[in-house]
Scaffold this active site. Sequence first.
Site, PDB file in Angstrom:
ATOM      1  N   SER A 167       0.832  -1.204   0.000  1.00 20.32           N
ATOM      2  CA  SER A 167       0.000   0.000   0.000  1.00 20.32           C
ATOM      3  C   SER A 167       0.867   1.255   0.000  1.00 20.32           C
ATOM      4  CB  SER A 167      -0.903  -0.004   1.230  1.00 20.32           C
ATOM      5  OG  SER A 167      -1.834   1.047   1.172  1.00 20.32           O
ATOM      6  N   GLN A 189      -1.022   4.600   6.322  1.00 16.94           N
ATOM      7  CA  GLN A 189      -0.474   3.660   5.348  1.00 16.94           C
ATOM      8  C   GLN A 189       0.675   2.877   5.950  1.00 16.94           C
ATOM      9  OE1 GLN A 189      -1.921   3.097   2.187  1.00 16.94           O
ATOM     10  NE2 GLN A 189      -3.373   4.247   3.426  1.00 16.94           N
ATOM     11  N   HIS A 229       0.030  -0.403   7.777  1.00 20.74           N
ATOM     12  CA  HIS A 229      -0.396  -1.568   6.999  1.00 20.74           C
ATOM     13  C   HIS A 229       0.701  -2.614   6.913  1.00 20.74           C
ATOM     14  CE1 HIS A 229      -4.376  -1.095   5.352  1.00 20.74           C
ATOM     15  NE2 HIS A 229      -4.137   0.143   4.971  1.00 20.74           N
ATOM     16  N   GLU A 233      -1.071   5.011  -5.466  1.00 21.05           N
ATOM     17  CA  GLU A 233      -2.325   4.304  -5.191  1.00 21.05           C
ATOM     18  C   GLU A 233      -3.361   5.278  -4.633  1.00 21.05           C
ATOM     19  OE1 GLU A 233      -3.864   0.534  -2.461  1.00 21.05           O
ATOM     20  OE2 GLU A 233      -1.978   1.537  -1.988  1.00 21.05           O
ATOM     21  N   HIS A 234      -2.999   5.984  -3.575  1.00 26.25           N
ATOM     22  CA  HIS A 234      -3.846   7.019  -2.973  1.00 26.25           C
ATOM     23  C   HIS A 234      -3.144   8.368  -3.112  1.00 26.25           C
ATOM     24  CE1 HIS A 234      -4.373   3.282  -0.498  1.00 26.25           C
ATOM     25  NE2 HIS A 234      -5.646   3.522  -0.763  1.00 26.25           N
ATOM     26  N   ASP A 285     -10.865   3.907   2.508  1.00 26.00           N
ATOM     27  CA  ASP A 285     -10.604   2.503   2.823  1.00 26.00           C
ATOM     28  C   ASP A 285     -11.870   1.769   3.247  1.00 26.00           C
ATOM     29  OD1 ASP A 285      -7.938   2.435   2.243  1.00 26.00           O
ATOM     30  OD2 ASP A 285      -7.242   2.674   4.300  1.00 26.00           O
ATOM     31  N   GLU A 335      -5.418  -8.670 -48.320  1.00 23.91           N
ATOM     32  CA  GLU A 335      -4.699  -9.451 -47.311  1.00 23.91           C
ATOM     33  C   GLU A 335      -4.530 -10.905 -47.739  1.00 23.91           C
ATOM     34  OE1 GLU A 335      -6.661  -8.942 -43.551  1.00 23.91           O
ATOM     35  OE2 GLU A 335      -6.012  -6.856 -43.346  1.00 23.91           O
ATOM     36  N   HIS A 388     -12.387 -15.202 -47.059  1.00 22.41           N
ATOM     37  CA  HIS A 388     -13.044 -14.035 -46.467  1.00 22.41           C
ATOM     38  C   HIS A 388     -13.802 -13.261 -47.545  1.00 22.41           C
ATOM     39  CE1 HIS A 388     -10.472 -14.769 -43.015  1.00 22.41           C
ATOM     40  NE2 HIS A 388     -10.989 -13.730 -42.357  1.00 22.41           N
TER      41      HIS A 388
END
EC number: 1.1.1.23
Length: 436
Positions: A237, A259, A262, A327-328, A361, A415, A420
């Site tokens: 985190s 943070q 964590h 992340e944040h 959170d 092609e 096709h």
Amino acid sequence: MKYLDVRLPEFANEFQQVLSRGKMDMKEVSSLVQELLDEIRTEGLDALKKHIARFDKWEVKSFEDLRISPKECLNAYNQLSSELKSALHLAYDRIYAFHRKQKMQSWIDCEENGNILGSKFTPMERAGLYIPGGKAAYPSSLLMNAIPAIVAGVKEIVVCSPTPHNQANPLVLAALHLCGITEVYKVGGASAIGLMAYGCKEIPKVDVITGPGNIFVACAKKLVFGEVNIDMVAGPSEIAIIADSQANPLYIAYDLLSQAEHDEMASSILISDSAPLIESVQKHIEQILPSMPRAEIAGASIKNRAVMIYTRNLQESIEIANAIAPEHLEVLTTTPFDTLPYIKHAGAIFLGEHSSEPIGDYLAGPNHTLPTGGSARFFSPLGVEHFMKKSSIIAFSATALEEVGESCALLAQSESLSAHAQAVLTRLDSIKSKRE
């Protein structure tokens, strides 16, 4: 903690270390993880028994030993205090309301020539959620992963979570009851990812796996991608805070520490053009840290992973934040909304002094499963779209085919794909002959 000054010549080299934060070197664990996955694929339940005895230190005698029953979840829910029940319900309702707005709707466009085009959105049939259970077990992670799947309309949701010494976290069990999830297995780590990706005789495989975990879980998710879909490969985190001289240093200190507690590998970064503010934040952290229940973890994180970056001005702070792609990202400035158009890369953006990251959170509503380690440049937060897939709808009328068929055949011939071209030209010939 590190102190970086953009004015100094060594800043560029030191900042590279910030940009490489959270990068997980999976070389050392990939061989072990691959071995565990291979055993799950070939041995099924027998492999699970070995892995759980080895890593979680309890004996699995039968398949039923792996399951957590709905009754256990109900009992855990009933034992919660009324206040905690209310908090869980509030979080559920807010997360559900936010994610309900994300649900994609199928659409069809009918053109005048009878051509019909569209997109059909369908929920995954079976989703696997990984909920960590190591140093801390988080019911909030269960809510954040389960609710988008519920909103998407996934019929079968399976949860795997480790239970060291066969002890499940009662708050996670209560959250499982609240979400109505009944297929729950006491399996963790790479083994859980393998079980959900490959299935076994007793458990069908899933279509998508989401949820955070340690380096073994992240490596396993990376290795099974393609066998199933995954949300992202997330690391430790992290938070970055852009602050000006008017920001509250105590608020910042607590948000950085939120943070740090964590994980020892979590990153906490302050970016400011105010040297006095940075100094004040550092002092608050030093005062708060010793009394924290998780002081050892937070202290290691702050010592080795916290960074204070002193910039020349707000614009430079924003540029630094975009380079970090955190992340944040909190924006604690006098006019935070003025910065929003200039923020390009962040998992979640928290604007203003009352928008503390922990609110996100738990119960703000947006998902807290976010890209880390700079991957916010190309990954997005977990959402309803991770549990849905899209099919294109194409229905051509004869008139529509006549309008574009020859161009299509010409492109196919360019092609060297003759079948096709003939598939279209044959139909054009049939349409013409019917009209004659």
